[in-house]
Motif scaffolding. Structure first.
Motif, short mmCIF file in Angstrom:
data_model
loop_
_atom_site.label_atom_id
_atom_site.label_comp_id
_atom_site.label_asym_id
_atom_site.label_seq_id
_atom_site.Cartn_x
_atom_site.Cartn_y
_atom_site.Cartn_z
N ALA A 1 1.87 -2.16 6.38
CA ALA A 1 2.44 -2.05 5.03
C ALA A 1 3.63 -2.99 4.89
O ALA A 1 4.51 -3.01 5.76
CB ALA A 1 2.86 -0.61 4.75
N SER B 1 0.95 0.04 -4.87
CA SER B 1 0.35 1.35 -5.14
C SER B 1 1.31 2.24 -5.92
O SER B 1 2.51 2.30 -5.65
CB SER B 1 -0.01 2.03 -3.82
OG SER B 1 -0.43 3.35 -4.03
N SER C 1 -3.15 4.73 -2.99
CA SER C 1 -3.05 4.28 -1.60
C SER C 1 -4.31 4.65 -0.83
O SER C 1 -4.84 3.86 -0.05
CB SER C 1 -1.83 4.90 -0.92
OG SER C 1 -0.63 4.46 -1.52
N HIS D 1 -3.32 -3.37 -5.51
CA HIS D 1 -4.03 -2.28 -6.18
C HIS D 1 -5.52 -2.41 -5.88
O HIS D 1 -5.99 -3.47 -5.42
CB HIS D 1 -3.75 -2.30 -7.68
CG HIS D 1 -4.02 -3.62 -8.33
ND1 HIS D 1 -5.30 -4.07 -8.61
CD2 HIS D 1 -3.18 -4.61 -8.74
CE1 HIS D 1 -5.23 -5.26 -9.16
NE2 HIS D 1 -3.96 -5.63 -9.25
N ILE E 1 3.13 9.06 3.72
CA ILE E 1 1.73 8.73 3.38
C ILE E 1 0.83 8.97 4.59
O ILE E 1 -0.36 9.31 4.44
CB ILE E 1 1.60 7.27 2.89
CG1 ILE E 1 0.20 7.01 2.31
CG2 ILE E 1 1.88 6.27 4.00
CD1 ILE E 1 -0.13 7.82 1.08
N ILE F 1 0.80 -1.22 0.00
CA ILE F 1 0.00 0.00 0.00
C ILE F 1 0.83 1.27 0.00
O ILE F 1 0.33 2.35 -0.30
CB ILE F 1 -0.97 -0.03 1.20
CG1 ILE F 1 -2.12 0.95 1.01
CG2 ILE F 1 -0.22 0.22 2.51
CD1 ILE F 1 -3.25 0.77 2.02
N LEU F 2 2.12 1.16 0.32
CA LEU F 2 2.97 2.36 0.28
C LEU F 2 3.20 2.75 -1.18
O LEU F 2 3.55 1.91 -2.01
CB LEU F 2 4.30 2.11 0.98
CG LEU F 2 4.25 1.82 2.48
CD1 LEU F 2 5.66 1.73 3.05
CD2 LEU F 2 3.46 2.89 3.22
N PRO F 3 3.03 4.01 -1.51
CA PRO F 3 3.08 4.42 -2.92
C PRO F 3 4.48 4.47 -3.53
O PRO F 3 5.44 4.88 -2.88
CB PRO F 3 2.46 5.83 -2.89
CG PRO F 3 2.75 6.33 -1.52
CD PRO F 3 2.67 5.13 -0.62
N TYR G 1 -0.19 8.42 -4.18
CA TYR G 1 -0.98 8.66 -2.98
C TYR G 1 -2.46 8.39 -3.19
O TYR G 1 -3.14 7.86 -2.31
CB TYR G 1 -0.79 10.11 -2.53
CG TYR G 1 0.50 10.41 -1.81
CD1 TYR G 1 1.51 9.45 -1.70
CD2 TYR G 1 0.72 11.65 -1.23
CE1 TYR G 1 2.69 9.72 -1.05
CE2 TYR G 1 1.90 11.94 -0.57
CZ TYR G 1 2.88 10.97 -0.48
OH TYR G 1 4.05 11.24 0.18
#
Length: 245
Positions: A55, A32, A38, A212, A78, A24-26, A35
């Motif tokens: 994460a 991801s 995410s 995603h 984030i 999930i960290l962009p 932002y």
């Protein structure tokens, strides 16, 4: 007849769970991209009843050369964005998914791991073949005081029989189920192995491995038969208990 063939949606059992495996960290691995993505993933997690996520970006020698410092920096960045959008602290902490590869020995030697919880470290292997010295690498990891959680054992083709998977439990590994495996997302063999391990209570954790927003559309469609519900509920409880600090 319909009574005996009834299916249950897995998303109906996820309330109050923390997801311990997601990307999930962009813009840090193949998860991801930014932002906005995410944030959309956070919204999807929240709608499914999750209370938060951990994460776990990839650390993979030569592909995703992330470091603990870089991951924590991405996590802190984030957090500010999510806070401004009403989801403060939904990402509970930053850990990583460590590929057991050529770079793994250096991480072990220097104890440079971001655990999931306590001293529990999420690890994965190549899908083509097991690492040449995986037994020694897992042994050294544990000598340093860490406990490995083997991510998605149902997905490794060379662990297609129950005995080969359970050898990793005897080596001190916990096992983590990918929820997407229960929907056939990774193919028929992973699907069969996931149910076999689940219905024998061999898993210790469950995670989405979401990369995603599209993965949540898959999750919402996954069903399990009535006979499996008790095992799935038990795994949800084990996961919650194992994630207590």
């Amino acid at each position: 007849m319909l009574f005996f063939s009834k299916k249950y949606f897995i998303v109906d059992f996820l309330e109050g769970l923390t997801d311990m495996h997601c990307h999930i960290l962009p813009n840090i691995d193949d998860g991801s991209k930014d932002y906005a993505m995410s944030l959309e993933m956070v919204k999807q997690f929240s709608e499914l009843g999750y209370k938060g996520v951990i994460a776990t970006p990839h650390i993979m020698d030569g592909f995703y050369d992330n470091t603990a410092e870089g991951i924590i920096e991405a996590f802190n960045e984030i957090q500010s964005y999510l806070s401004k959008n009403g989801y403060a602290n939904f990402i509970k902490s930053a850990a990583a998914e460590y590929m057991i590869d050529a770079g793994f020995d250096g991480l072990t030697e220097n104890k440079e791991f971001l655990p999931i919880v306590k001293n529990n470290v999420l690890v994965e292997m190549s899908y083509l073949q097991p690492p040449f010295k995986v037994n020694e690498q897992l042994f050294q990891l544990q000598l340093k005081g860490f406990k490995p959680i083997l991510a998605h054992p149902e997905r490794y083709p060379y662990l297609s029989d129950m005995t080969s998977v359970l050898k990793f439990k005897t080596k001190g590994c916990c096992l983590q189920l990918n929820l997407l495996s229960l929907g056939g997302h990774y193919g028929k063999e992973a699907f069969k192995q996931a149910f076999s391990l689940l219905e024998k209570n061999h898993y210790d954790y469950l995670g989405t491995d979401a990369h995603h927003p599209g993965h949540f559309n898959v999750l919402k469609r996954i069903t399990i038969p009535k006979k499996t519900v008790q095992y799935f509920e038990a795994l949800v409880i084990r996961t919650k208990e194992n994630l207590i600090n």
